[in-house]
Design a protein around this motif. Structure first.
Motif, PDB file in Angstrom:
ATOM      1  N   ASN B  23       1.382  -0.291 -45.504  1.00 63.11           N
ATOM      2  CA  ASN B  23       2.564  -1.084 -45.131  1.00 63.11           C
ATOM      3  C   ASN B  23       3.465  -1.513 -46.281  1.00 63.11           C
ATOM      4  O   ASN B  23       4.542  -2.058 -46.046  1.00 63.11           O
ATOM      5  N   VAL B  24       3.004  -1.318 -47.499  1.00 67.81           N
ATOM      6  CA  VAL B  24       3.779  -1.820 -48.638  1.00 67.81           C
ATOM      7  C   VAL B  24       4.199  -0.686 -49.583  1.00 67.81           C
ATOM      8  O   VAL B  24       5.395  -0.453 -49.796  1.00 67.81           O
ATOM      9  N   GLU B  25       3.206   0.009 -50.125  1.00 66.94           N
ATOM     10  CA  GLU B  25       3.527   1.005 -51.158  1.00 66.94           C
ATOM     11  C   GLU B  25       4.554   2.050 -50.721  1.00 66.94           C
ATOM     12  O   GLU B  25       5.468   2.376 -51.498  1.00 66.94           O
ATOM     13  N   PRO B  26       4.461   2.567 -49.491  1.00 63.92           N
ATOM     14  CA  PRO B  26       5.436   3.610 -49.115  1.00 63.92           C
ATOM     15  C   PRO B  26       6.882   3.102 -49.070  1.00 63.92           C
ATOM     16  O   PRO B  26       7.809   3.907 -49.082  1.00 63.92           O
ATOM     17  N   PHE B  27       7.047   1.791 -48.995  1.00 65.33           N
ATOM     18  CA  PHE B  27       8.402   1.241 -48.808  1.00 65.33           C
ATOM     19  C   PHE B  27       8.911   0.420 -49.997  1.00 65.33           C
ATOM     20  O   PHE B  27      10.051  -0.022 -50.005  1.00 65.33           O
ATOM     21  N   ALA B  28       8.044   0.202 -50.963  1.00 65.96           N
ATOM     22  CA  ALA B  28       8.377  -0.726 -52.044  1.00 65.96           C
ATOM     23  C   ALA B  28       9.613  -0.295 -52.837  1.00 65.96           C
ATOM     24  O   ALA B  28      10.439  -1.123 -53.232  1.00 65.96           O
ATOM     25  N   GLU B  29       9.740   1.027 -53.068  1.00 65.53           N
ATOM     26  CA  GLU B  29      10.917   1.494 -53.830  1.00 65.53           C
ATOM     27  C   GLU B  29      12.207   1.232 -53.044  1.00 65.53           C
ATOM     28  O   GLU B  29      13.236   0.845 -53.607  1.00 65.53           O
ATOM     29  N   LYS B  30      12.120   1.421 -51.742  1.00 67.37           N
ATOM     30  CA  LYS B  30      13.298   1.212 -50.885  1.00 67.37           C
ATOM     31  C   LYS B  30      13.698  -0.271 -50.913  1.00 67.37           C
ATOM     32  O   LYS B  30      14.884  -0.596 -51.052  1.00 67.37           O
TER      33      LYS B  30
END
Lengths: 96, 383
Positions: B23-30
């Protein structure tokens, strides 16, 4: 609590508080009425460290109502505060 | 360090890591690029009870120990420092209020904070200074009735953009004072701060108070104790949270670097076979282990309510934030040009790590305090 047991408890509390203070603050000699919050003696963490120590050692919980500098300003004040908080009161004087 | 954890703590840490992976790592850059956290991820933290995990069950929290709280911060810090910032300030506000709030304040606000129904923000830093908290110029004055009137400004307030409740510090005459200011209070203006180097999604804001009325029910503690008792409790948990978050960032740097060094080749030689790369990884891995012990020690001391817990939190935050800066720099170095691009986690780690050295007390403030503590211990032992 009888007056003698009150005096004994008070002595123990005073020694415990004094030993903690001497191990925590930058002062060579500490008199029972010395102002602990005088400039330069303590750092910015001292107040909460003292609070935590009192809670831990005397199994008491401090809260908003206890926030009064008169409770913590000296060894004597802190000792009296702990005695009150623990409910260790001197026996009522009997009729003379 | 794992051997110091209970089976339950290990299991929860595993759950936290799974949560972050999904829930966090895949979206952190965005989130970093867009400079905002979606409401959905904060709602998810709330739904899982993470935002009040260290608060007592009778107040709506999970009642988890500080070690488990630290592990949650570590896991979130691995994924997104910005997101972990929500947990940091929520805990700072909640813990300070739980300790020094009135019965009515605790009954009213803590369950909502514990459940994540409202988000808190810790409004201490001012435009004129952060480290010297005694130089506050935000001012409370008496009004005609029972209420106080608040005027002044706060800056760099994490989560200020979306927080519903502010714990605000100022002066009433020459005495420090803290109060609660709900977001909808007339006279409170919230101005988003964008384009920070790191923590870009943490919702920082400037707050301006123009004749804000503060009823007696919203005063926390008593005049004269805001900076000696109330702020230090919040800052203590802020340091624990930041220390563990920096540890998670450090783990991220280590994992990314080891993976890169093991798979990237120069000619036929894996990058990890080069001694200079191994030196960087060795320092990173050892810092990770050392930081883990310091964080664990700080959390355990808080759980046992030891007076030295405050010093241990200082040491943990001082160490892990500096180690995270070193590790992030080395992680970028190991990846080379790829590490300099926004698509690489380590470029975000590099920017976020520096913020860790500044929030909840700068490295220099930590050195000032810790240096004095260590010198004092020696002086007293010589007396």
């Amino acid at each position: 609590m009888t007056n003698s047991s009150h005096a004994e408890e008070e002595k123990k509390v005073r020694e415990t508080v004094t030993n903690f203070l001497l191990s925590s603050i930058n002062i060579a000699n500490l008199n029972d009425d010395d102002n602990l919050f005088a400039s330069g003696i303590v750092n910015s963490l001292f107040a909460v460290q003292l609070m935590t120590f009192l809670e831990k050692i005397f199994v008491i919980e401090l809260g908003m109502d206890d926030l009064d500098i008169e409770n913590f300003k000296s060894v004597n004040a802190t000792t009296a505060f702990v005695m009150r908080k623990k409910g260790w009161q001197k026996a009522e004087a009997g009729p003379s | 360090m794992q051997y110091l954890l209970t089976e339950q703590q290990k299991a929860r840490h595993g759950d936290f890591k799974t949560f972050v992976n999904q829930n966090v790592e895949p979206f952190a850059e965005k989130w970093d690029r867009e400079q905002r956290l979606p409401e959905s991820v904060i709602a998810l933290l709330a739904k899982l009870g993470y935002l009040g995990c260290s608060l007592p069950t009778q107040n709506g929290g999970h009642g988890w120990d500080t070690v488990t709280f630290g592990l949650l911060n570590e896991a979130l810090g691995r994924g997104s420092s910005s997101l972990n910032g929500v947990l940091t300030v929520q805990t700072m506000v909640s813990k300070a209020l739980l300790k020094w709030g009135s019965v009515e304040q605790i009954r009213k606000w803590i369950p909502m904070l514990a459940q994540g129904e409202i988000i808190g923000a810790f409004a201490l830093t001012e435009p004129g200074g952060g480290s010297d908290i005694h130089s506050l110029v935000t001012e409370f004055t008496d009004s005609r009735g029972d209420s106080l009137v608040l005027n002044g400004a706060k800056k760099w307030i994490s989560c200020g953009q979306f927080a519903s409740l502010f714990l605000v510090f100022g002066k009433l005459g020459d005495r420090s004072l803290a109060c609660l200011v709900p977001r909808e209070t007339p006279g409170l203006e919230v101005e988003p701060i964008h384009d920070l180097m790191g923590f870009r999604a943490a919702g920082l804001a400037k707050l301006t108070f123009n004749n804000v009325e503060v009823p007696p029910a919203n005063v926390v503690g008593k005049p004269g104790f805001a900076l000696s008792h109330i702020a230090p409790v919040g800052l203590h948990y802020g340091r624990i949270s930041t220390a563990c978050s920096a540890l998670g960032l450090l783990r991220g740097c280590f994992e990314e670097s080891v993976t890169w060094a093991a798979t990237r080749k120069i000619g036929n030689q894996p990058l990890g076979d080069i001694g200079m790369i191994r030196s960087l990884i060795a320092e990173m891995g050892t810092d990770l282990e050392a930081g883990s012990f310091l964080c664990h020690s700080a959390c355990r001391a808080a759980d046992e309510n030891l007076p030295e817990a405050f010093e241990k939190a200082l040491m943990a935050k001082y160490f892990t934030s500096r180690a995270a800066v070193r590790a992030a720099s080395d992680a970028v170095q190991i990846q080379g040009a790829a590490g300099c691009h926004a698509s690489s986690s380590v470029s975000r780690f590099y920017r976020d790590a520096k913020i860790m050295e500044i929030i909840e007390g700068t490295t220099q403030i930590h050195e000032h305090l810790l240096g004095g503590i260590f010198l004092g211990q020696v002086r007293r032992s010589l007396q």
